[in-house]
Each structure stands twice: as C-alpha cells, then as structure tokens.
Scaffold this motif. Structure first.
Motif, PDB file in Angstrom:
ATOM      1  N   GLY A 359       0.572  -1.345  -0.046  1.00 36.50           N
ATOM      2  CA  GLY A 359       0.031  -0.089   0.047  1.00 36.50           C
ATOM      3  C   GLY A 359       0.891   1.316  -0.036  1.00 36.50           C
ATOM      4  O   GLY A 359       0.527   2.253  -0.708  1.00 36.50           O
ATOM      5  N   TRP A 360       1.881   1.185   0.688  1.00 36.86           N
ATOM      6  CA  TRP A 360       2.791   2.486   0.889  1.00 36.86           C
ATOM      7  C   TRP A 360       3.529   2.628  -0.468  1.00 36.86           C
ATOM      8  O   TRP A 360       3.444   3.977  -0.873  1.00 36.86           O
ATOM      9  N   ALA A 361       3.944   1.734  -1.112  1.00 30.88           N
ATOM     10  CA  ALA A 361       4.617   1.975  -2.490  1.00 30.88           C
ATOM     11  C   ALA A 361       3.791   2.471  -3.550  1.00 30.88           C
ATOM     12  O   ALA A 361       4.212   3.245  -4.505  1.00 30.88           O
ATOM     13  N   HIS A 362       2.354   2.404  -3.387  1.00 24.99           N
ATOM     14  CA  HIS A 362       1.366   2.892  -4.448  1.00 24.99           C
ATOM     15  C   HIS A 362       1.072   4.248  -3.853  1.00 24.99           C
ATOM     16  O   HIS A 362       0.053   4.749  -4.745  1.00 24.99           O
ATOM     17  N   ARG A 363       1.376   4.808  -3.009  1.00 27.15           N
ATOM     18  CA  ARG A 363       0.770   6.219  -2.528  1.00 27.15           C
ATOM     19  C   ARG A 363       1.043   7.221  -3.580  1.00 27.15           C
ATOM     20  O   ARG A 363       0.331   8.133  -3.532  1.00 27.15           O
ATOM     21  N   ASN A 364       1.976   7.233  -4.175  1.00 25.92           N
ATOM     22  CA  ASN A 364       2.320   8.068  -5.351  1.00 25.92           C
ATOM     23  C   ASN A 364       2.542   7.695  -6.690  1.00 25.92           C
ATOM     24  O   ASN A 364       2.526   6.363  -6.787  1.00 25.92           O
ATOM     25  N   THR A 365       2.364   8.682  -7.574  1.00 28.22           N
ATOM     26  CA  THR A 365       2.399   8.226  -8.925  1.00 28.22           C
ATOM     27  C   THR A 365       3.257   9.191  -9.763  1.00 28.22           C
ATOM     28  O   THR A 365       3.470  10.403  -9.065  1.00 28.22           O
ATOM     29  N   TRP A 366       4.091   8.683 -10.718  1.00 27.56           N
ATOM     30  CA  TRP A 366       4.879   9.704 -11.539  1.00 27.56           C
ATOM     31  C   TRP A 366       3.919  10.701 -12.080  1.00 27.56           C
ATOM     32  O   TRP A 366       4.529  11.972 -12.341  1.00 27.56           O
ATOM     33  N   ARG A 367       2.927  10.343 -12.556  1.00 28.06           N
ATOM     34  CA  ARG A 367       1.918  11.321 -13.362  1.00 28.06           C
ATOM     35  C   ARG A 367       1.930  12.686 -12.197  1.00 28.06           C
ATOM     36  O   ARG A 367       1.758  13.946 -12.651  1.00 28.06           O
ATOM     37  N   ARG A 368       1.622  12.287 -10.930  1.00 30.87           N
ATOM     38  CA  ARG A 368       1.417  13.658 -10.014  1.00 30.87           C
ATOM     39  C   ARG A 368       2.733  14.341  -9.925  1.00 30.87           C
ATOM     40  O   ARG A 368       2.543  15.561  -9.935  1.00 30.87           O
ATOM     41  N   SER A 369       3.774  13.627  -9.784  1.00 27.40           N
ATOM     42  CA  SER A 369       5.007  14.273  -9.547  1.00 27.40           C
ATOM     43  C   SER A 369       5.301  15.125 -10.945  1.00 27.40           C
ATOM     44  O   SER A 369       6.004  16.335 -10.857  1.00 27.40           O
ATOM     45  N   ALA A 370       4.921  14.727 -12.071  1.00 24.37           N
ATOM     46  CA  ALA A 370       5.237  15.464 -13.389  1.00 24.37           C
ATOM     47  C   ALA A 370       4.202  16.760 -13.446  1.00 24.37           C
ATOM     48  O   ALA A 370       4.789  17.783 -13.819  1.00 24.37           O
ATOM     49  N   GLU A 371       3.014  16.455 -13.099  1.00 22.76           N
ATOM     50  CA  GLU A 371       2.391  17.646 -13.007  1.00 22.76           C
ATOM     51  C   GLU A 371       2.795  18.731 -11.914  1.00 22.76           C
ATOM     52  O   GLU A 371       2.907  19.829 -12.355  1.00 22.76           O
TER      53      GLU A 371
END
Length: 378
Positions: A359-371
């Motif tokens: 669960g912890w590993a999926h909390r962030n996405t690269w799409r959000r970081s790029a935004e």
C-alpha cells in the motif's frame, strides 16, 4: 492553456536506459509521465550499445557522448546546447541530474543560450559535491537563480539543498518517487521458488555507500542454525575500487550461502524480487555521497518485501519504520543483526510488513510528480 499549446520539454540526462539506477529511473518515468499527459517531450541521452531501443512514448536522441562528468563529455553536451539554442528558447529545458547541470553552468553567462524555462532536479550527493568547491558553489547558485523551478524527491534532500543553497528555498517543490511502470505491471505475477531457504535480497551498485558488506556481516553474526536457513542474494554491478573482491572474500568466510548476480535485465530482476523474502539495503554516508531517497526501497515494498535498512538521509521517507520495515542507526551492528533475526524467525511479521509495504509503495504516482514539476510553466 491547451496541452498542445504548452512549450515542449527537453530532458537532458547522462543516465538513461540501458543505465540502471535511481536517477535513470527518475528520468525515464518523469519523461513518460509528462508524455502520457499529452506534453511534447524529447529526451537527449548518452550513447548506448547498438541494441533495440525500447518503445518510448517520446523521441530519444542519442548523443555522441559516454555520459561521464569529465571535461570532454561536458564540452560535447555544451556544444549540443549551443547548436540547438533556438529550439531551447521555445521550450522547457529539464536537467534531472548533475552531468547536464555542469554543462549548463558553463553556458549560463551567454545570453543567447537561454531556454524559455529552466527546471532542475537534485538528488542529494551532488549538492554536497557542488558546494564543496568555491567555483562550482558559485556556478550552482547562479544556475539556481536562473531556474524557474527546482525539485527534490525527499524532504531530506530539500533541506540539504536549501541549507547549502538558500536561493532554492522559494522555488523548490517535492516530486516524490513512485514505482517503476514495469514493476506496476508485473509485481503480481507469481513465480515458483528455486530454493527452500529464506532469501535476503540486496539490489544496488556495488559501492561502499550501499552497505552490502554491512548486511553480509550482520547476517554472518546470526547463529549457525539460522545462517543455514538463509541465502543472501546480491544484485548489482559497477564495483568501486575492488569492493566486489572484498565482498566475495568475506562471503567465502561467512558461513552463508551468498550469490552474486551482477547487473541483470529487468525481467530477471522481477523474478528475483518475487523469490526473495526480505529486502536489505544498509546504505551509509560515504564522503560526499548520501542516500537522498532510494527508489529501490519502494520497488522492494511494491513486491511485498519487508525491508531492513539504516535510518539515514532520505531513507525514512521511503521506508516507514516498524511498519514497512526496520531502520537501524548506522554503526549499530548488534541491532542490525537483531532486526534480521526478527524477520527471519517471524513469518507473520514478514507478512504484516509486506502488506503495509504494498500500500505504501503505491501512494505516489509519476503522473502526479510530473504535474507538480511542469504545471503552470507556460
């Protein structure tokens, strides 16, 4: 503003496929995420062996340079920037690692070589390296002042950056790391175990900072009956100054079954993750080299592996202490051995940490970081 009207992104990096490591993963995933969101992205990367290029959702220009930070490489990269200066004036120049930053430092005094927008990402060690010498300290400060946006992957790295270069304080955002795209697609595929032993896995280049020797010694300090149930698997290449030879010599005397895999393709690495029971990466500070975050910890957690590491640098932002793994104070060898013993002897605890880690590993996405990094840069 419509996406197709936004300025194109030119990502320059010395670390891109087939190079492995956290910076290469960051560059690849940020480029992919920006392209998937509809942005125009072009990657300029180091030369690569003549092999089939993966299918990317963006064009990749392979430059005639080996990707080091020596003078020749920097001069060639600087020439590329000069040659394409007109294109860069209409785009966002994204420098996600220190090699291209050094090239741009030498060009920042020439007004004709100014991109429309300049974006930088710092990972940790380069902050200390740039700050150590007066000339690179001065050049870095000038480069940060010219940047429109700066990012780091962890709060630790942001604090390190701002403490050395206060100019970054009001333009730095956090672009958290996330699972590699390949890991998200394949992590759930079951694989038969090759061994009945409990497998402790380390993935990282063979360097004293990565702490493979400390993990080996901690495992070797376990009781003989426990050691007989273990295998220690070491994945990684790029040995530093005979470090691999030292590791192999100690492994031969450790009483453990130790397997060295070297650098492996992604498909084989996925298989090794799925066969492992515990992930270990006991990084330490090594001169100016620090662990700014550690994407590999997220990768391990995403594969359902409980983690043992050191409470150092940005690692506590990648591993939740006593929730997804154990973090031990560097230098406390007894506690490190005890952490391994607890996980080896308690299958239920391993399962608990594994479930939390997924669960912890999926909390962030690269799409959000790029935004976070590119949005509002028009």
């Amino acid at each position: 503003m419509p996406v197709d009207a936004l300025p194109p992104i030119f990502l320059l990096t010395h670390e891109f496929h087939p190079v492995r490591g956290g910076i290469a993963t960051f560059a690849e995933e940020m480029a992919r995420a920006a392209a998937d969101s509809g942005r125009s992205v072009e990657v300029w990367a180091q030369a690569a062996p003549a092999e089939r290029e993966p299918v990317w959702p963006f064009p990749v220009r392979r430059l005639s340079l080996k990707g080091s930070q020596d003078f020749v490489c920097q001069a060639r990269l600087a020439w590329e920037l000069v040659w394409h200066r007109r294109r860069l004036r209409r785009g966002i120049l994204f420098l996600p690692e220190p090699g291209p930053m050094l090239a741009m430092m030498a060009l920042q005094f020439f007004g004709g070589i100014r991109p429309h927008r300049l974006v930088l990402t710092f990972h940790g060690s380069e902050i200390l390296q740039f700050h150590r010498k007066p000339i690179t300290r001065w050049l870095t400060r000038r480069l940060i002042r010219q940047a429109d946006r700066v990012s780091t992957l962890s709060r630790y790295t942001r604090e390190l950056l701002v403490s050395r270069f206060p100019e970054a304080a009001h333009k730095t955002c956090l672009t958290p790391g996330a699972l590699r795209s390949a890991s998200e697609r394949t992590a759930a595929v079951p694989t038969a175990r090759e061994s009945g032993h409990i497998v402790v896995l380390t993935v990282g280049r063979l360097h004293p900072r990565k702490g493979q020797l400390l993990t080996l010694r901690a495992l070797a300090a376990l009781p003989p009956a426990t050691r007989a149930r273990l295998e220690y698997w070491i994945v990684g290449g790029q040995s530093k100054r005979g470090y691999e030879n030292l590791l192999r010599a100690e492994a031969a005397q450790s009483g453990l079954t130790v397997r060295f895999f070297g650098s492996v393709p992604d498909a084989e690495l996925e298989n090794l993750y799925r066969q492992a029971d515990i992930f270990a990466l006991t990084s330490v500070d090594h001169g100016d080299s620090v662990e700014g975050f550690g994407l590999v910890y997220l990768e391990a957690a995403g594969h359902g592996l409980p983690i043992v590491g050191h409470a150092i640098g940005g690692v506590p932002e990648a591993v939740v202490p006593d929730v997804t793994g154990f973090l031990v104070r560097p230098g406390d060898s007894l506690s490190l051995t005890a952490a391994f013993a607890r996980l080896i002897d308690d299958e239920g605890l391993r399962a608990q940490f594994a479930a939390a880690g997924r669960g912890w590993a999926h909390r962030n996405t690269w799409r959000r970081s790029a935004e976070l990094l590119f949005n509002d840069l028009s």
